[in-house]
Design an enzyme around this catalytic site. Structure first.
Site, mmCIF file in Angstrom:
data_model
loop_
_atom_site.group_PDB
_atom_site.id
_atom_site.type_symbol
_atom_site.label_atom_id
_atom_site.label_comp_id
_atom_site.label_asym_id
_atom_site.label_seq_id
_atom_site.Cartn_x
_atom_site.Cartn_y
_atom_site.Cartn_z
ATOM 1 N N CYS A 129 87.622 -60.467 12.475
ATOM 2 C CA CYS A 129 86.538 -60.944 11.540
ATOM 3 C C CYS A 129 86.470 -60.196 10.377
ATOM 4 C CB CYS A 129 85.410 -61.054 12.123
ATOM 5 S SG CYS A 129 84.584 -59.771 13.138
ATOM 6 N N HIS A 242 78.593 -59.783 8.523
ATOM 7 C CA HIS A 242 79.300 -58.476 7.939
ATOM 8 C C HIS A 242 79.390 -57.881 6.859
ATOM 9 C CE1 HIS A 242 80.111 -58.499 12.303
ATOM 10 N NE2 HIS A 242 81.264 -58.411 12.238
#
Length: 336
Positions: A129, A242
């Site tokens: 990711c 994130h």
């Protein structure tokens, strides 16, 4: 398209169902697979109920399929890859099982979509990711002038460790507010009111496995074996999405206006960069959304060829399920 999801009951498996619906992915048949424990569970998709089947080595379960999205862990992907691809299906795998295999492409469609057509094993790997959202932002810069080196510090949400990690963070805040001792099961330390500079297992070189994923995967995706990448990955008390502080050095100095224009025209990237009005990407406003967001663009004060910018993305969407679905979409729309 005839599609299957392996690991349908997991967080990413459920996100696959949502993303396939949101993207209006053309599906004529859908099959769901999971562990023995989740077999028999039913989920609704486009107004129809689907029952999860137990994943076994019955090759007939995968006959006639076009795409199989797998997100049940590296061990499951390795064990069942041959079964899944035996009938000609293309396996798009969300685990780390095959990412660095030379005969398996590692694909972010906005960056190296054409690699998806070189699949001798009928397997495509979905990157980590943190790598995905970073390379989406690196690509337009690299197109202006090749990048020599990248330094990145990630600020990773609890959701990167799963639904139980999100629940643990939430419970820690509740317990602390009530005067109770918080429990730690998913993280090495209390995450509430804290940051933990440790994601995944430490390696012999002092970097964690998560940091080395960014090092290795970025080189492969960008076809740049000589690119220098150094990462520090930090867990922060955020639920979802994130963030990354990125520094790059390019071969030639770049003007900020040219970089900002390249960001603005890049596929999958949204610019939020107005410091005077306190406008910049944050997890609070990007969680649950599809694009990667970039802001805080500025010159590096220590290097005339350096740039610094801030990137935020939802790691369950673009960092997992959405990127995998976009790979399939790229293949469909660019068939040769």
């Amino acid at each position: 398209m005839k599609v299957a999801i392996v690991g349908a009951s997991g967080a990413v498996g459920q996100e696959f169902l949502r993303v396939l619906a949101e993207q209006e992915f053309p599906i004529s048949e859908l099959r769901l697979f999971g562990s023995k424990r989740s077999a028999g569970t039913t989920y609704e998709f486009r107004g129809k109920e689907y029952t999860v089947r137990e994943l076994t080595h019955n090759k007939a379960d995968f006959e006639g399929l076009d795409f199989v999205f797998t997100s049940a862990g590296a061990g499951v992907s390795k064990e069942f890859a041959e079964t899944i691809t035996s009938g000609g299906a293309l396996m798009i795998d969300n685990s780390s099982a095959f990412r660095m295999d030379k005969d398996v492409p590692l694909v972010v469609p906005e960056v190296n979509g054409d690699d998806a057509f070189n699949t001798p094993r009928r397997i495509i790997a979905n990157p980590n990711c943190t790598t995905i959202q970073m390379v989406v932002a690196l690509k337009p810069v690299n197109d202006l002038s090749p990048i020599r080196r990248v330094h990145v510090a990630s600020y990773q949400a609890a959701s990167g460790a799963g639904a139980s990690a999100m629940a643990e963070l939430e419970q820690q805040y509740i317990d602390i507010a009530a005067g109770r001792e918080p429990k730690m099961e998913k993280f090495a330390y209390q995450l509430a009111y804290n940051v933990i500079p440790h994601i995944d297992v430490f390696q012999d070189n002092g970097y964690t496995k998560e940091e080395m994923k960014m090092y290795n995967e970025t080189k492969k995706i960008m076809h740049a074996p000589d690119l220098d990448v150094s990462a520090t990955c930090v867990r922060v008390p955020v639920m979802r999405a994130h963030s990354e502080a990125i520094w790059v050095e390019t071969e030639q100095p770049l003007e900020l206006d040219a970089v900002r224009a390249a960001f603005a025209s890049a596929e999958g990237l949204v610019v939020i960069d107005n410091p005077a009005n306190k406008e910049y990407p944050m997890p609070l406003f990007t969680a649950g959304k599809d694009p990667v967001y970039v802001g805080r663009l500025r010159k590096d004060l220590t290097n005339p060829n350096g740039l610094s910018f801030w990137v935020v993305g939802d790691q369950i969407k673009k960092g997992a399920a959405l990127n995998a679905v976009q790979i399939a979409q790229y293949i469909i729309s660019h068939r040769r």
